[in-house]
Design an enzyme around this catalytic site. Structure first.
Site, mmCIF file in Angstrom:
data_model
loop_
_atom_site.group_PDB
_atom_site.id
_atom_site.type_symbol
_atom_site.label_atom_id
_atom_site.label_comp_id
_atom_site.label_asym_id
_atom_site.label_seq_id
_atom_site.Cartn_x
_atom_site.Cartn_y
_atom_site.Cartn_z
ATOM 1 N N HIS A 143 0.967 -1.328 0.028
ATOM 2 C CA HIS A 143 0.135 0.082 -0.184
ATOM 3 C C HIS A 143 0.986 1.021 -0.028
ATOM 4 O O HIS A 143 0.679 2.213 -0.918
ATOM 5 C CB HIS A 143 -0.907 -0.060 1.112
ATOM 6 C CG HIS A 143 -1.825 1.178 1.448
ATOM 7 N ND1 HIS A 143 -3.045 1.396 0.905
ATOM 8 C CD2 HIS A 143 -1.481 2.404 1.847
ATOM 9 C CE1 HIS A 143 -3.546 2.305 1.272
ATOM 10 N NE2 HIS A 143 -2.433 3.237 2.088
ATOM 11 N N GLU A 144 1.848 1.347 0.944
ATOM 12 C CA GLU A 144 2.697 2.437 0.814
ATOM 13 C C GLU A 144 3.606 2.364 -0.282
ATOM 14 O O GLU A 144 3.751 3.930 -1.018
ATOM 15 C CB GLU A 144 3.743 2.216 2.211
ATOM 16 C CG GLU A 144 2.978 1.944 3.545
ATOM 17 C CD GLU A 144 1.742 3.215 3.698
ATOM 18 O OE1 GLU A 144 1.964 4.264 3.173
ATOM 19 O OE2 GLU A 144 0.912 3.056 4.506
ATOM 20 N N HIS A 147 1.299 4.126 -2.862
ATOM 21 C CA HIS A 147 1.553 5.650 -2.719
ATOM 22 C C HIS A 147 2.669 6.253 -3.472
ATOM 23 O O HIS A 147 2.578 7.382 -4.180
ATOM 24 C CB HIS A 147 1.409 5.956 -1.339
ATOM 25 C CG HIS A 147 0.106 5.964 -0.635
ATOM 26 N ND1 HIS A 147 -1.004 6.702 -1.097
ATOM 27 C CD2 HIS A 147 -0.350 5.491 0.519
ATOM 28 C CE1 HIS A 147 -2.205 6.701 -0.077
ATOM 29 N NE2 HIS A 147 -1.585 5.843 0.603
ATOM 30 N N GLU A 225 -6.359 7.005 -1.405
ATOM 31 C CA GLU A 225 -6.395 5.683 -0.504
ATOM 32 C C GLU A 225 -6.895 4.625 -1.368
ATOM 33 O O GLU A 225 -6.365 3.314 -1.233
ATOM 34 C CB GLU A 225 -6.909 5.863 0.572
ATOM 35 C CG GLU A 225 -6.180 6.983 1.803
ATOM 36 C CD GLU A 225 -4.947 6.310 1.935
ATOM 37 O OE1 GLU A 225 -4.448 5.137 2.228
ATOM 38 O OE2 GLU A 225 -3.910 7.201 1.890
#
Length: 291
Positions: A143-144, A147, A225
Site C-alpha cells: 500500500h505504501e 502511494h 487511498e
C-alpha cells in the site's frame, strides 16, 4: 520542546526568505504590491512555497517526529525481511529503493513520504510488525509503495499549493475591498484603522476558507487511498490487502498525529468522516471485494 522550536524556527526562516524573494519579484517586474497582480504573485509564492518546502523536508521531519530509525544493515530476520520485501515491491512498480525505517509505537501504523519517487521513505511501527502476520504486513508495505509509485505525495503537495493560493488570494482581495470601504466611510480612523480592518478580515477569511478547502483536500486524500489499496492488491493479491484491513479493524483504534500517518486510520463512522484523510475501513474493504 525541541520539535516545536524547530518548527517555529523553520517557519520564521521560510517567512523571511519569502519576504525577500517577494520584494525582489516586485522590484524586477515592476508589479505594485497593492494591485491584484501583486496580490496574486504573493498568494502563489506563499501558497506553493510552504507546501513545496514541507515536501522537500518531509523525510527528515517524518523520521524526527516519530523517532524513526533507518535500517542501514539488517540486524535481525525481521529487518532483513522488511528490506527484501520493500526492495522487491519497488522493483515491481519501477521506483528506486525507498529508505526503510522502523519506529517504536504500539499502534499498527505505517507511512510513506518523500519528494521523489526514487528518493522516498517507508516507515513501519513496531506495533504493526508485532501484531500482523507476514502476509498482512506485506500488504501494508505494498500500500505504501503504491502511494510512492502513484506520486501521491507530489500530487497532494501541488493540490494543497493551489488551494492555499486561492485561499490567500480571495481572502486578501475581499479584505482589501472591505478595508477600503470602511476607511472611506469612517472618519478619523486613518491608515491604522484601515490596516487593522484588513488584518482582522483577512485572518478570519483565511481561517474560514481554509476550513472549507480542507473538505476538498481530504476528499482527494480519501480518493487516493482507494487507488493505493488497488495498487497493493495488484502487487500482493486482494485477499492479503483485505486481511490487513480486517486486522486493523479488529485492532486497537489509533489516534493519528498528522497527515503523514498514511495507513493508521480509525474505522469508526462519524459526522467527521468528511474531514478524514482516509475512508472508513469498511468502505475500503468493500471496494477491494468488488474488484
Amino acid at each position: 520542546m525541541k520539535r516545536i522550536a524547530l518548527f517555529l524556527a523553520t517557519n520564521l526562516a521560510v517567512m523571511i526568505v519569502f519576504s525577500i524573494v517577494l520584494n525582489i519579484v516586485y522590484a524586477v517586474t515592476g508589479i505594485q504590491q497593492g494591485s491584484l497582480s501583486g496580490l496574486l504573485v504573493m498568494a502563489v509564492l506563499f501558497g506553493f512555497g510552504g507546501s513545496l518546502i514541507s515536501l522537500m523536508m518531509s523525510k527528515s521531519m517524518a523520521l524526527r517526529s516519530v523517532g524513526g530509525e533507518v535500517i542501514e544493515q539488517p540486524r535481525n530476520e525481521t529487518e532483513h525481511w522488511l528490506l527484501e520485501t520493500v526492495s522487491r515491491q519497488a522493483q515491481q512498480v519501477g521506483i528506486g529503493m525507498p529508505t526503510v525505517a522502523i519506529y517504536d509505537s504500539p499502534d499498527m501504523n505505517a507511512f510513506a513520504t518523500g519528494a521523489k519517487r526514487d528518493d522516498s521513505l517507508v516507515a513501519v511501527s513496531t506495533g504493526l510488525l508485532h501484531s500482523m502476520t507476514r502476509d498482512e504486513a506485506e500488504a501494508v508495505l505494498a500500500h505504501e509503495v503504491s502511494h510512492i509509485a502513484n506520486g501521491d505525495m507530489i500530487t497532494m503537495t501541488l493540490m494543497q499549493g493551489v488551494v492555499n493560493t486561492f485561499v490567500i488570494f480571495l481572502s486578501r482581495m475581499i479584505a482589501n475591498a472591505v478595508s477600503g470601504f470602511t476607511s472611506s466611510d469612517e472618519e478619523g480612523e486613518g491608515e491604522g484603522g484601515s490596516f487593522m480592518t484588513y488584518f482582522i478580515v483577512s485572518t478570519i477569511l483565511e481561517l474560514a476558507f481554509g476550513f472549507l478547502a480542507s473538505f476538498l483536500t481530504m476528499w482527494f486524500s480519501r480518493h487516493r487511498e482507494f487507488h493505493a489499496d488497488a495498487g497493493a492488491a495488484q502487487l500482493v493479491g486482494k485477499q492479503k490487502m483485505i486481511a490487513a484491513l480486517e486486522r486493523l479493524r479488529m485492532g486497537q483504534e489509533s489516534q493519528l498525529e498528522g497527515s503523514m500517518m498514511a495507513f493508521g486510520i480509525n474505522g469508526k463512522k462519524s459526522l467527521t468522516e468528511l474531514l478524514m484523510s482516509h475512508p472508513p475501513l469498511e468502505k475500503r474493504i468493500d471496494a477491494l471485494r468488488q474488484m
